[in-house]
Scaffold this motif. Structure first.
Motif, PDB file in Angstrom:
ATOM      1  N   MET A   1      -2.282  -6.972  14.494  1.00 45.21           N
ATOM      2  CA  MET A   1      -1.474  -7.987  13.799  1.00 45.21           C
ATOM      3  C   MET A   1      -1.877  -8.064  12.321  1.00 45.21           C
ATOM      4  N   LEU A   2      -0.856  -8.144  11.452  1.00 42.61           N
ATOM      5  CA  LEU A   2      -1.116  -8.195  10.010  1.00 42.61           C
ATOM      6  C   LEU A   2      -1.387  -9.634   9.573  1.00 42.61           C
ATOM      7  N   PRO A   3      -2.304  -9.832   8.607  1.00 44.50           N
ATOM      8  CA  PRO A   3      -2.619 -11.198   8.164  1.00 44.50           C
ATOM      9  C   PRO A   3      -1.560 -11.809   7.249  1.00 44.50           C
ATOM     10  N   ASP A   4      -0.561 -11.027   6.858  1.00 46.20           N
ATOM     11  CA  ASP A   4       0.552 -11.535   6.046  1.00 46.20           C
ATOM     12  C   ASP A   4       1.852 -11.036   6.683  1.00 46.20           C
ATOM     13  N   GLN A   5       2.776 -11.941   6.937  1.00 45.73           N
ATOM     14  CA  GLN A   5       4.022 -11.572   7.614  1.00 45.73           C
ATOM     15  C   GLN A   5       5.144 -11.214   6.637  1.00 45.73           C
ATOM     16  N   GLY A   6       4.844 -11.229   5.341  1.00 49.56           N
ATOM     17  CA  GLY A   6       5.846 -10.888   4.326  1.00 49.56           C
ATOM     18  C   GLY A   6       6.203  -9.410   4.367  1.00 49.56           C
ATOM     19  N   LYS A   7       7.364  -9.071   3.813  1.00 45.80           N
ATOM     20  CA  LYS A   7       7.822  -7.677   3.774  1.00 45.80           C
ATOM     21  C   LYS A   7       8.301  -7.324   2.367  1.00 45.80           C
ATOM     22  N   ILE A   8       8.150  -6.054   2.002  1.00 48.51           N
ATOM     23  CA  ILE A   8       8.641  -5.553   0.716  1.00 48.51           C
ATOM     24  C   ILE A   8       9.468  -4.296   0.966  1.00 48.51           C
ATOM     25  N   SER A   9      10.257  -3.910  -0.026  1.00 43.65           N
ATOM     26  CA  SER A   9      11.002  -2.648   0.071  1.00 43.65           C
ATOM     27  C   SER A   9      10.127  -1.519  -0.434  1.00 43.65           C
ATOM     28  N   VAL A  10      10.506  -0.291  -0.128  1.00 44.07           N
ATOM     29  CA  VAL A  10       9.724   0.865  -0.584  1.00 44.07           C
ATOM     30  C   VAL A  10       9.810   0.993  -2.110  1.00 44.07           C
ATOM     31  N   THR A  11      10.921   0.527  -2.705  1.00 45.94           N
ATOM     32  CA  THR A  11      11.043   0.534  -4.171  1.00 45.94           C
ATOM     33  C   THR A  11      10.038  -0.429  -4.789  1.00 45.94           C
ATOM     34  N   GLN A  12       9.878  -1.616  -4.183  1.00 44.91           N
ATOM     35  CA  GLN A  12       8.877  -2.570  -4.673  1.00 44.91           C
ATOM     36  C   GLN A  12       7.474  -2.003  -4.536  1.00 44.91           C
ATOM     37  N   LEU A  13       7.223  -1.264  -3.452  1.00 41.31           N
ATOM     38  CA  LEU A  13       5.924  -0.603  -3.270  1.00 41.31           C
ATOM     39  C   LEU A  13       5.664   0.370  -4.416  1.00 41.31           C
ATOM     40  N   ALA A  14       6.687   1.153  -4.773  1.00 38.36           N
ATOM     41  CA  ALA A  14       6.552   2.108  -5.886  1.00 38.36           C
ATOM     42  C   ALA A  14       6.277   1.381  -7.198  1.00 38.36           C
ATOM     43  N   PHE A  15       6.947   0.230  -7.406  1.00 35.33           N
ATOM     44  CA  PHE A  15       6.720  -0.573  -8.614  1.00 35.33           C
ATOM     45  C   PHE A  15       5.305  -1.150  -8.635  1.00 35.33           C
ATOM     46  N   MET A  16       4.754  -1.466  -7.465  1.00 34.77           N
ATOM     47  CA  MET A  16       3.388  -1.985  -7.396  1.00 34.77           C
ATOM     48  C   MET A  16       2.364  -0.899  -7.697  1.00 34.77           C
ATOM     49  N   ILE A  17       2.649   0.331  -7.251  1.00 30.30           N
ATOM     50  CA  ILE A  17       1.685   1.418  -7.396  1.00 30.30           C
ATOM     51  C   ILE A  17       1.659   1.965  -8.820  1.00 30.30           C
ATOM     52  N   PHE A  18       2.827   2.023  -9.482  1.00 31.66           N
ATOM     53  CA  PHE A  18       2.914   2.610 -10.828  1.00 31.66           C
ATOM     54  C   PHE A  18       1.902   1.993 -11.803  1.00 31.66           C
ATOM     55  N   PRO A  19       1.853   0.652 -11.974  1.00 33.29           N
ATOM     56  CA  PRO A  19       0.834   0.085 -12.865  1.00 33.29           C
ATOM     57  C   PRO A  19      -0.564   0.093 -12.262  1.00 33.29           C
ATOM     58  N   ALA A  20      -0.634   0.118 -10.922  1.00 33.21           N
ATOM     59  CA  ALA A  20      -1.953   0.171 -10.279  1.00 33.21           C
ATOM     60  C   ALA A  20      -2.700   1.439 -10.683  1.00 33.21           C
ATOM     61  N   ILE A  21      -1.957   2.502 -11.003  1.00 41.24           N
ATOM     62  CA  ILE A  21      -2.583   3.741 -11.469  1.00 41.24           C
ATOM     63  C   ILE A  21      -2.636   3.768 -12.999  1.00 41.24           C
ATOM     64  N   LEU A  22      -1.501   3.451 -13.629  1.00 46.98           N
ATOM     65  CA  LEU A  22      -1.329   3.733 -15.058  1.00 46.98           C
ATOM     66  C   LEU A  22      -1.951   2.684 -15.975  1.00 46.98           C
ATOM     67  N   ALA A  23      -2.033   1.426 -15.516  1.00 40.66           N
ATOM     68  CA  ALA A  23      -2.434   0.335 -16.413  1.00 40.66           C
ATOM     69  C   ALA A  23      -3.759   0.606 -17.120  1.00 40.66           C
ATOM     70  N   THR A  24      -4.763   1.043 -16.374  1.00 36.45           N
ATOM     71  CA  THR A  24      -6.061   1.331 -16.998  1.00 36.45           C
ATOM     72  C   THR A  24      -6.139   2.773 -17.491  1.00 36.45           C
TER      73      THR A  24
END
Length: 371
Positions: A1-24
């Motif tokens: 069971m996941l501790p958060d029941q929220g859901k995101i789209s795969v596009t939102q996942l890509a938007f989250m990852i892009f700055p997670a790599i590039l920002a620093t």
């Protein structure tokens, strides 16, 4: 069971990852790659992106074999309860450390370039508070804020690059491969360490609701990140040349070259805005993974009670990772890159390999039983 029941789209996942790599990476990588690869620094992100391909492959492979399970949960199913828990412990100790490193990098950058008289604790503390609030609101809010801020980051970054075109000196590309391929491979270790952070997909894939075109979108994100990192390296090389590795933040120096008719100047403030937008998303993503992974490891149904304690731990790590007076340059060394790659790529890779061995062994036993 996941501790958060929220859901995101795969596009939102890509938007989250892009700055997670590039920002620093966008601020630190040009100086590091110039130090090792010299004038061939522009090639290093493309080579380093091979580790990103491996990270995405491992993440998607684990998700296909154990759908709905994060890396913390699948490690227990693959390696057994005690070894799996030990693997999970490594991840949940590493994540606050990595978050603290990012928070410290943010603090140093803002203190050096915008707020020199403001105490470091205030700079880092205000950012971690805002990110903690974002994380407490759930993955859906983190995904939506990423969509808004990353769009702004891409537009502002494109503006900076366009305004710098007139100042470029392509002759800096030469001499080409002056010392052979080895320095280029050494230089590729730094962007490779950043690309290994694509393993965050293994922690976030269970929260994606519709998984159509997942592979295309995630590899599209990787290509966009690689192009952005390469263009940043090329612009720093063409503008600053051999001096690139003498600056902690070469992109800030490059932005100071922009002057149009003595009217449009001091564009480095735009770089600071890009950094703040990007780093907000990056810290939010890593803090979210840290708190949800810890909740999974302890078997908690809700991750929210852990947000503030782990946010405080990230601040503690931000002070712990840097010894007094050594500054940011001590954070990003060859050994630090190797440490990051070992935890974020080698360990998940071994876990994925073990999963394939278990699958093959069970297939063999089934065949033997049928005979």
């Amino acid at each position: 069971m996941l501790p958060d029941q929220g859901k995101i789209s795969v596009t939102q996942l890509a938007f989250m990852i892009f700055p997670a790599i590039l920002a620093t990476a966008i601020l630190s990588v040009p100086g590091i790659t110039m130090h090792y690869a010299g004038h061939d620094m522009w090639m290093t992100p493309a080579i380093g992106s091979l580790l990103g391909i491996a990270s995405i492959g491992i993440s998607l492979g684990l998700h296909r074999m154990y759908p709905g399970k994060t890396l913390i949960q699948s490690s227990v199913l693959i390696a057994g309860r005690i070894p799996g828990k030990l693997l999970g412990l490594i991840y949940i100790l590493f994540m606050p450390h990595l978050t603290g490193l990012v928070v410290r990098e943010y603090g140093e950058f803002i203190a050096n370039n915008a707020l020199p008289r403001t105490p470091m604790f205030v700079i880092m503390g205000t950012m971690i508070i805002v990110c903690a609030i974002n994380v407490r609101l759930g993955i859906e809010v983190v995904g939506r804020t990423a969509q808004v801020f990353v769009t702004l980051v891409i537009v502002l970054l494109a503006l900076i690059f366009v305004l710098l075109i007139g100042e470029l000196n392509p002759a800096q590309l030469f001499p080409f491969m002056e010392n052979g391929p080895l320095p280029v491979l050494e230089g590729a270790m730094a962007p490779g360490a950043w690309f290994s952070e694509y393993i965050v997909i293994a922690f976030l894939m269970p929260y994606v609701n519709r998984k159509k075109r997942t592979v295309h979108i995630l590899f599209g994100s990787l290509i966009l990140t690689t192009v952005a990192m390469t263009v940043t390296n090329v612009f720093c090389l063409f503008l600053i040349g051999d001096l690139t590795d003498t600056f902690v933040f070469p992109v800030m120096i490059a932005a100071r070259y922009i002057t149009i008719a003595d009217f449009l100047q001091h564009i480095e403030s735009v770089i600071i805005a890009i950094w703040i937008f990007g780093i907000f998303v990056k810290i939010s993503v890593f803090l979210y993974i840290s708190v949800t992974s810890t909740a999974e490891w302890f078997g908690m149904k809700d991750y929210k009670p852990l947000v503030w304690p782990l946010s405080l731990m990230s601040i503690v790590f931000a002070y712990w990772v840097v010894t007094e007076g050594s500054g940011l340059s001590s954070l990003i060394t060859a050994s630090a890159n190797l440490y990051t790659i070992s935890v974020l790529l080698v360990l998940p890779g071994l876990t994925y390999g073990l999963a394939w061995l278990k699958k093959g062994w069970s297939h063999v036993r089934k065949k033997q039983a049928s005979h």
